[in-house]
Scaffold this motif. Structure first.
Motif, mmCIF file in Angstrom:
data_model
loop_
_atom_site.group_PDB
_atom_site.id
_atom_site.type_symbol
_atom_site.label_atom_id
_atom_site.label_comp_id
_atom_site.label_asym_id
_atom_site.label_seq_id
_atom_site.Cartn_x
_atom_site.Cartn_y
_atom_site.Cartn_z
ATOM 1 N N ASN A 144 0.836 -1.197 0.000
ATOM 2 C CA ASN A 144 0.000 0.000 0.000
ATOM 3 C C ASN A 144 0.877 1.256 0.000
ATOM 4 O O ASN A 144 1.491 1.597 1.003
ATOM 5 C CB ASN A 144 -0.913 -0.012 1.236
ATOM 6 N N GLU A 145 0.927 1.929 -1.132
ATOM 7 C CA GLU A 145 1.734 3.145 -1.254
ATOM 8 C C GLU A 145 1.204 4.267 -0.377
ATOM 9 O O GLU A 145 1.926 5.193 -0.027
ATOM 10 C CB GLU A 145 1.775 3.612 -2.716
ATOM 11 N N GLU A 146 -0.064 4.194 -0.011
ATOM 12 C CA GLU A 146 -0.696 5.228 0.813
ATOM 13 C C GLU A 146 -0.526 4.978 2.317
ATOM 14 O O GLU A 146 -0.908 5.808 3.127
ATOM 15 C CB GLU A 146 -2.193 5.310 0.476
ATOM 16 N N PHE A 147 0.027 3.827 2.679
ATOM 17 C CA PHE A 147 0.197 3.503 4.092
ATOM 18 C C PHE A 147 1.166 4.488 4.724
ATOM 19 O O PHE A 147 2.225 4.766 4.188
ATOM 20 C CB PHE A 147 0.718 2.068 4.249
ATOM 21 N N ASN A 148 0.783 5.018 5.875
ATOM 22 C CA ASN A 148 1.631 6.008 6.540
ATOM 23 C C ASN A 148 1.488 5.894 8.050
ATOM 24 O O ASN A 148 0.794 5.028 8.566
ATOM 25 C CB ASN A 148 1.292 7.423 6.043
ATOM 26 N N VAL A 149 2.142 6.790 8.751
ATOM 27 C CA VAL A 149 2.169 6.780 10.209
ATOM 28 C C VAL A 149 0.757 6.950 10.780
ATOM 29 O O VAL A 149 0.393 6.272 11.753
ATOM 30 C CB VAL A 149 3.112 7.886 10.735
ATOM 31 N N ASN A 150 -0.041 7.814 10.189
ATOM 32 C CA ASN A 150 -1.398 8.030 10.686
ATOM 33 C C ASN A 150 -2.230 6.754 10.618
ATOM 34 O O ASN A 150 -2.951 6.417 11.567
ATOM 35 C CB ASN A 150 -2.101 9.146 9.904
ATOM 36 N N LEU A 151 -2.124 6.043 9.495
ATOM 37 C CA LEU A 151 -2.878 4.798 9.349
ATOM 38 C C LEU A 151 -2.381 3.738 10.329
ATOM 39 O O LEU A 151 -3.175 2.988 10.893
ATOM 40 C CB LEU A 151 -2.790 4.283 7.915
ATOM 41 N N MET A 152 -1.091 3.702 10.538
ATOM 42 C CA MET A 152 -0.528 2.726 11.473
ATOM 43 C C MET A 152 -1.000 3.006 12.896
ATOM 44 O O MET A 152 -1.398 2.094 13.613
ATOM 45 C CB MET A 152 0.990 2.722 11.402
ATOM 46 N N LEU B 85 -3.436 0.684 15.426
ATOM 47 C CA LEU B 85 -3.056 0.326 16.796
ATOM 48 C C LEU B 85 -3.987 0.940 17.832
ATOM 49 O O LEU B 85 -3.848 0.675 19.024
ATOM 50 C CB LEU B 85 -1.614 0.762 17.072
ATOM 51 N N GLY B 86 -4.899 1.798 17.380
ATOM 52 C CA GLY B 86 -5.838 2.439 18.292
ATOM 53 C C GLY B 86 -5.178 3.486 19.172
ATOM 54 O O GLY B 86 -5.557 3.662 20.331
ATOM 55 N N MET B 87 -4.185 4.171 18.614
ATOM 56 C CA MET B 87 -3.455 5.208 19.357
ATOM 57 C C MET B 87 -3.488 6.515 18.586
ATOM 58 O O MET B 87 -3.650 6.518 17.375
ATOM 59 C CB MET B 87 -1.973 4.825 19.520
ATOM 60 N N SER B 88 -3.268 7.589 19.311
ATOM 61 C CA SER B 88 -3.083 8.869 18.629
ATOM 62 C C SER B 88 -1.706 8.834 17.974
ATOM 63 O O SER B 88 -0.830 8.052 18.375
ATOM 64 C CB SER B 88 -3.155 10.030 19.628
ATOM 65 N N ARG B 89 -1.522 9.680 16.985
ATOM 66 C CA ARG B 89 -0.226 9.741 16.301
ATOM 67 C C ARG B 89 0.892 10.081 17.299
ATOM 68 O O ARG B 89 1.967 9.502 17.254
ATOM 69 C CB ARG B 89 -0.297 10.786 15.181
ATOM 70 N N THR B 90 0.631 11.012 18.204
ATOM 71 C CA THR B 90 1.635 11.442 19.182
ATOM 72 C C THR B 90 2.012 10.309 20.125
ATOM 73 O O THR B 90 3.191 10.065 20.374
ATOM 74 C CB THR B 90 1.106 12.650 19.985
#
Length: 113
Positions: free
Chosen positions: A17-25, A29-34
């Motif tokens: 998935n070329e669109e996969f990024n930190v936000n999606l990850m 995981l059910g966490m905020s990006r921070t």
């Protein structure tokens, strides 16, 4: 499953998935990006982007050896890179040699063994 194993598994499931990024990850995981950033950084000493990139490049290095007739462009696509050029640049930064040089070196080393 440990958090780091779960993180690695999520990247591997989304590797094409070329669109996969930190936000999606983080969302997976059910966490905020921070929170995700600080947890990953504290456990791996890597940023999320570096963590994802490392997994993609390791997968690519295995694919290069497993499928030596596959083009660099195909390997780039299989591991979620937008272009072969960007993939080759990242690969060289990570391993110190280009993907084609990596294949030649690894093939040569196997023949010598």
């Amino acid at each position: 499953m440990t958090l780091s194993a779960k993180q690695k598994n999520i990247v591997e499931e989304n590797i094409r998935n070329e669109e996969f990024n930190v936000n999606l990850m983080a969302q997976e995981l059910g966490m905020s990006r921070t929170k995700f950033y600080s947890r990953l950084k504290s456990t791996t000493n890597k940023t999320p982007n570096d963590f994802i990139l490392d997994i993609k490049l390791i997968k690519a290095s295995k694919l290069i050896l497993k499928e030596p007739n596959m083009t660099i462009a195909d390997i780039a696509t299989q591991t979620g890179f937008n272009t072969a050029r960007y993939f080759s640049q990242c690969f060289k930064n990570h391993f110190g040699i280009s993907p084609s040089q990596y294949l030649q070196q690894e093939t040569k080393d196997k023949v010598q063994d």
